[in-house]
Scaffold this motif. Structure first.
Motif, short mmCIF file in Angstrom:
data_model
loop_
_atom_site.label_atom_id
_atom_site.label_comp_id
_atom_site.label_asym_id
_atom_site.label_seq_id
_atom_site.Cartn_x
_atom_site.Cartn_y
_atom_site.Cartn_z
N ARG A 160 -23.11 -16.65 12.91
CA ARG A 160 -22.47 -16.58 14.22
C ARG A 160 -22.60 -17.91 14.95
NH1 ARG A 160 -24.69 -11.39 17.20
NH2 ARG A 160 -22.85 -11.80 18.48
N PRO A 161 -21.73 -18.16 15.93
CA PRO A 161 -21.81 -19.42 16.68
C PRO A 161 -23.18 -19.61 17.32
CG PRO A 161 -19.75 -18.29 17.15
CD PRO A 161 -20.57 -17.33 16.35
N ILE A 162 -23.64 -20.84 17.32
CA ILE A 162 -24.98 -21.12 17.85
C ILE A 162 -25.04 -20.87 19.35
CG2 ILE A 162 -26.67 -22.97 18.16
CD1 ILE A 162 -25.73 -24.18 15.57
N GLU A 163 -23.96 -21.13 20.06
CA GLU A 163 -23.99 -20.99 21.51
C GLU A 163 -24.05 -19.53 21.96
OE1 GLU A 163 -20.84 -23.19 23.25
OE2 GLU A 163 -21.90 -25.12 23.04
N LEU A 164 -23.89 -18.60 21.05
CA LEU A 164 -24.11 -17.20 21.42
C LEU A 164 -25.57 -16.92 21.73
CD1 LEU A 164 -21.84 -15.22 18.92
CD2 LEU A 164 -21.46 -15.64 21.35
N HIS A 165 -26.46 -17.80 21.26
CA HIS A 165 -27.89 -17.64 21.51
C HIS A 165 -28.37 -18.59 22.61
CE1 HIS A 165 -27.90 -15.29 17.84
NE2 HIS A 165 -27.35 -16.31 17.20
N ALA A 166 -27.48 -19.04 23.45
CA ALA A 166 -27.88 -19.97 24.51
C ALA A 166 -28.83 -19.32 25.50
CB ALA A 166 -26.65 -20.50 25.24
N HIS A 167 -28.84 -17.98 25.59
CA HIS A 167 -29.77 -17.30 26.50
C HIS A 167 -31.20 -17.39 26.00
CE1 HIS A 167 -28.75 -14.45 23.32
NE2 HIS A 167 -29.93 -13.88 23.55
N ASP A 168 -31.38 -17.64 24.71
CA ASP A 168 -32.72 -17.81 24.13
C ASP A 168 -32.91 -19.29 23.86
OD1 ASP A 168 -35.09 -17.76 22.79
OD2 ASP A 168 -34.47 -16.35 21.24
N PRO A 169 -33.58 -20.02 24.74
CA PRO A 169 -33.61 -21.49 24.62
C PRO A 169 -34.28 -21.97 23.34
CG PRO A 169 -35.17 -20.73 26.29
CD PRO A 169 -34.33 -19.54 25.93
N ILE A 170 -35.35 -21.30 22.92
CA ILE A 170 -36.05 -21.76 21.72
C ILE A 170 -35.16 -21.60 20.49
CG2 ILE A 170 -38.06 -21.37 20.24
CD1 ILE A 170 -39.59 -20.52 22.71
N ARG A 171 -34.54 -20.45 20.35
CA ARG A 171 -33.65 -20.25 19.20
C ARG A 171 -32.42 -21.15 19.30
NH1 ARG A 171 -31.07 -14.56 16.88
NH2 ARG A 171 -29.89 -15.54 15.19
N TYR A 172 -31.89 -21.31 20.50
CA TYR A 172 -30.70 -22.14 20.70
C TYR A 172 -30.97 -23.58 20.25
CZ TYR A 172 -26.87 -24.42 23.24
OH TYR A 172 -25.78 -25.17 23.58
N ILE A 173 -32.05 -24.16 20.76
CA ILE A 173 -32.39 -25.54 20.40
C ILE A 173 -32.81 -25.62 18.93
CG2 ILE A 173 -33.97 -27.44 20.87
CD1 ILE A 173 -33.99 -26.60 23.78
N GLY A 174 -33.57 -24.63 18.48
CA GLY A 174 -34.00 -24.63 17.08
C GLY A 174 -32.83 -24.55 16.11
N ASP A 175 -31.82 -23.72 16.43
CA ASP A 175 -30.64 -23.63 15.55
C ASP A 175 -29.87 -24.94 15.52
OD1 ASP A 175 -31.31 -21.06 14.98
OD2 ASP A 175 -29.80 -20.13 16.26
N MET A 176 -29.74 -25.59 16.66
CA MET A 176 -29.04 -26.87 16.67
C MET A 176 -29.79 -27.92 15.85
SD MET A 176 -27.35 -27.37 20.46
CE MET A 176 -28.89 -27.18 21.37
N LEU A 177 -31.09 -28.01 16.07
CA LEU A 177 -31.87 -29.00 15.33
C LEU A 177 -31.91 -28.68 13.83
CD1 LEU A 177 -34.85 -29.49 17.80
CD2 LEU A 177 -32.93 -31.03 17.42
N ALA A 178 -31.99 -27.39 13.52
CA ALA A 178 -31.99 -27.01 12.10
C ALA A 178 -30.66 -27.37 11.45
CB ALA A 178 -32.28 -25.52 11.96
N TRP A 179 -29.57 -27.17 12.17
CA TRP A 179 -28.26 -27.53 11.62
C TRP A 179 -28.18 -29.03 11.38
CZ3 TRP A 179 -24.15 -30.65 12.10
CH2 TRP A 179 -22.98 -30.29 11.45
N VAL A 180 -28.65 -29.81 12.35
CA VAL A 180 -28.62 -31.26 12.20
C VAL A 180 -29.49 -31.70 11.02
CG1 VAL A 180 -29.21 -33.45 13.30
CG2 VAL A 180 -28.07 -31.66 14.62
N HIS A 181 -30.67 -31.09 10.93
CA HIS A 181 -31.57 -31.45 9.83
C HIS A 181 -30.95 -31.10 8.47
CE1 HIS A 181 -35.04 -30.72 7.07
NE2 HIS A 181 -35.38 -31.90 7.55
N GLN A 182 -30.33 -29.94 8.38
CA GLN A 182 -29.69 -29.54 7.12
C GLN A 182 -28.53 -30.47 6.79
OE1 GLN A 182 -28.25 -25.54 7.16
NE2 GLN A 182 -27.65 -25.54 5.01
N ALA A 183 -27.76 -30.82 7.81
CA ALA A 183 -26.63 -31.73 7.57
C ALA A 183 -27.12 -33.11 7.11
CB ALA A 183 -25.79 -31.86 8.84
N ILE A 184 -28.21 -33.58 7.71
CA ILE A 184 -28.74 -34.89 7.31
C ILE A 184 -29.27 -34.84 5.89
CG2 ILE A 184 -30.63 -36.50 7.77
CD1 ILE A 184 -30.16 -36.13 10.70
N ALA A 185 -29.94 -33.73 5.55
CA ALA A 185 -30.45 -33.61 4.18
C ALA A 185 -29.30 -33.63 3.17
CB ALA A 185 -31.26 -32.33 4.04
#
Length: 736
Positions: free
Chosen positions: A311-336
């Motif tokens: 699901r879209p990451i911004e659907l979890h914007a109400h949960d700041p830890i998950r929201y930021i964690g999903d964005m960083l995890a996506w960036v990390h996976q993309a970089i890998a």
């Protein structure tokens, strides 16, 4: 005589010889077989025919007998033939021999005739051979010059063929075929093994052509022509590789594939020999990757994956830890994924693999430098949307626990990215900046909570000596932060620079920036961990202690009956117990323990005075300790015999109360060990002061009459050892 006659008789002699003859030897058997063949019994018709027509074989006497054979039976024929054979044996044998000899003569006559014919043929053949030999000699003499000319032509042909093979080998080694030229220059021939083989051959020709260029007379014209031609073909080949790579790199924006074909790897490897062309191609690739990653990141934020999953990451914007964690995890996976793609592209993926989280050792090769640069440029456009969303989320938080979890999460990914793409990349700088901002927000939050605690007064109507609810809530917040710190995924030795800069930039961080390091959010238990968390402990513990001290003094001033010392000790013990399970708070625990010890000393003194008053010995002890040494104790109002007797009587009654075992005043202490320690320390002091009183009363300086009797009327009857037993304490080494 008769015997001599018999011996000389020829018949007898013949008979004896016949009877003595052996018919079993091979010679006799063979002779008999020959005779049996010679005298084979003929048929009756044959016998009649022989009797009528063959006068040569039979004698005239035989003819008379043959005329009568037809008149004898068949069984008599054999006997007659045997008799005739015995009679005409020699003649028959001679006739037979003569017939055979005539047969041999006729045969040898024919052979002789054939030999004569053969001799004539051989003579003719010899004549013909002589004629041929003479003709051959004439022909050889006539063709000798022709053979010599043919031999010279054959030698010339061999030389021509040798030169031809040399020229052919030279052309094969130093020239390209039409198919190879088409592979290098034609756009109709795609890049592949055929193209790379042609390029290898061109490069080999240029290398081998160095021999032609290094002659004694200088470069040869042939070498110059070959170098010029191959240089043109080689440049066209590199240009073809550049165009193909550029086309393939641009397609990655739409196809977004991360697989690298062997043709592309080989093309990039060969294009690295032309750095200017490779730089232009990689610039196209980096721009393509920037756009592709940005589009993928925005799609992951707003659209999600295929068919809506994930699901879209911004659907979890109400949960700041998950929201930021999903964005960083996506960036990390993309970089890998991008790192693996670039390593495969430059052919360095087969080297030793790093473990997960292992620090990437920066290599000195040009390929690794290209990988780092491409990763840095490829993720550059991700920094802006990532930074905006993370900062917006962080600044909207007012919960210190959430702020710390976010800061810790950002610090973890900042360290991970630093180890993956280097500490000089744009993404690493962005994450460090975001991490500094997150720690700044966190410190602002906990300092605001600390200032709020300092402004909270105690409830004047609350008689409880337990820590107030807001202190407990504050301590639970600290506990949650310590749990996050203790379970952090960061390793020992984390770079503290991001948070130190945050502290320096913070309003109150300049004073303690030199001795505080909160960025080392590792789960290690060494000095670095204690140092890393000390700033947070100072911000959250020190205001709580100051608040408890100041508020308790204020409440004690207004409510004198309220025990502020016990209240402060309860608060301090509670804060220490909160820090107890965490080894990295040992320094702060020791600091709180020092404050507790100071408070315990004051409480022991106060409790000692309290016991003296309850035991009715305060006036007596005060008078004994403050009197003039020249004044007898019995002359003081508080210690005159009647007053002393009354005080000792009240002291004896107090010894019968439960207060000697446990003090009701110390019961509100949260630590029973501290309460027992304070009470026993006060009782020991009481025993010592009672011993001093007994010694003073019994001495002559006090001027008491029968001082021992005065002390012996009430318990403990002037016996210090009995008083130790009453209090249940171990008697000290003093003897009274």
């Amino acid at each position: 005589m008769p015997s001599d006659t018999a011996t000389r008789n020829p018949i007898t002699h013949r008979l004896r010889k016949i009877l003595a003859t052996s018919f079993t030897d091979p010679t006799t058997v063979e002779a008999l077989q020959t005779l049996s063949q010679l005298y084979t019994a003929p048929q009756p018709d044959n016998a009649i025919k022989a009797a009528n027509g063959d006068g040569d074989e039979w004698s005239e006497s035989d003819e008379d007998e043959n005329d009568t054979e037809h008149q004898h039976p068949k069984d008599d024929l054999i006997d007659e033939m045997a008799a005739r054979a015995r009679k005409n044996l020699q003649r028959d044998l001679e006739n037979k021999l003569a017939q055979d000899s005539a047969h041999f003569l006729r045969a040898f006559g024919e052979v002789n005739q054939k030999l004569d014919d053969l001799e004539g043929l051989v003579a003719k053949m010899r004549m013909y051979c002589d004629e041929a030999e003479a003709q051959m000699r004439l022909t050889e003499a006539a063709s000798r010059s022709l053979l010599e000319h043919a031999e010279s032509l054959q030698q010339e042909r061999h030389q021509v063929e040798t030169r031809k093979s040399i020229v052919t080998l030279f052309l094969d080694r130093f020239t390209l075929t039409d198919a190879e030229i088409d592979a290098l220059t034609s756009r109709d021939v795609p890049l592949g093994p055929r193209f790379f083989v042609a390029m290898d051959k061109t490069a080999r020709i240029r290398a081998d052509c160095g021999v032609l260029m290094s002659g004694e007379d200088g470069p040869t014209k042939t070498g110059m022509d070959i170098m010029s031609t191959t240089s043109s073909y080689l440049e066209q080949g590199y240009d073809k590789i550049y165009r193909w790579c550029t086309f393939e790199f641009r397609k990655m924006d739409t196809e977004n594939h991360l697989e690298v074909s062997p043709t592309m790897v080989e093309s990039v490897r060969r294009l690295s020999q032309r750095p200017e062309l490779l730089s232009e191609a990689l610039a196209v690739l980096s721009q393509t990757k920037q756009n592709a990653l940005l589009n993928l990141f925005l799609n992951a934020l707003t659209r999600g994956g295929p068919s809506g999953l994930p699901r879209p990451i911004e659907l979890h914007a109400h949960d700041p830890i998950r929201y930021i964690g999903d964005m960083l995890a996506w960036v990390h996976q993309a970089i890998a994924a991008e790192c693996e793609f670039f390593e495969s592209l430059f052919g360095i993926s087969g080297r030793a693999k790093r473990m997960v989280g292992e620090v990437r050792v920066a290599g000195d090769s040009v390929e690794e430098e290209w990988v780092r640069d491409l990763l840095d440029v490829g993720v550059r456009k991700l920094c802006v949307p990532l930074k905006l969303r993370v900062l917006h989320t962080i600044r909207a938080q007012d919960d210190s626990i959430v702020c710390y979890k976010i800061a810790n999460l950002l610090q973890y990914y900042a360290l991970t990215m630093q180890r993956t793409i280097g500490d000089r990349s744009v993404l690493s700088d962005t994450l460090r900046e975001i991490t500094q901002e997150s720690y700044k927000v966190f410190f602002n939050t906990i300092e605001a909570q600390a200032r709020a605690i300092l402004r909270i007064p105690l409830d004047l109507d609350d008689p409880s000596l337990a820590p107030p609810n807001f202190i407990m809530d504050h301590a639970q917040v600290l506990r949650e932060i310590m749990l996050v710190y203790d379970s952090s995924l960061l390793d020992e030795g984390t770079d503290p620079s991001p948070v130190r800069e945050a502290e320096v930039n913070h309003g109150n961080g300049a004073d303690g920036a030199d001795d505080v390091d909160t960025a080392n959010n590792g789960n290690d238990s060494g000095p670095n961990a204690a140092k890393g968390f000390s700033r947070i402990l100072d911000i959250m513990i020190d205001p709580a202690i100051a608040m408890c001290t100041a508020a308790s003094e204020e409440k004690a001033r207004i409510r004198p009956q309220w025990d502020s010392a016990v209240f402060v000790l309860n608060c301090l013990c509670y804060l220490k117990n909160v820090l107890g399970p965490f080894t990295f708070t040992r320094d702060k625990q020791e600091e709180i323990e020092g404050i507790i010890q100071d408070r315990l000393c004051a409480l022991e003194d106060d409790h000692y005075d309290h016991i003296l008053r309850e035991a009715s010995l305060w006036d007596v002890v005060h008078a004994m300790e403050t009197k003039d040494p020249a004044t007898p104790l019995s002359r003081l109002p508080a210690t005159e015999p009647a007053a002393l007797q009354l005080a000792l009587s009240k002291f004896s009654l107090w010894l019968s109360t439960p207060d000697t075992v446990s003090s009701p005043r110390l019961a509100p202490l949260s630590s029973a060990a501290i309460a027992c320690r304070v009470h026993h320390a006060a009782l020991r002091r009481l025993v010592r002061v009672y011993a001093a009183l007994c010694e003073e009363v019994k001495s002559g300086k006090a001027r008491y009459e029968a001082g021992s009797v005065l002390l012996g009327r009430e318990r403990p009857f002037g016996q210090v050892g009995l008083l130790w037993q009453i209090f249940g304490l171990v008697e000290e080494g003093d003897k009274y």
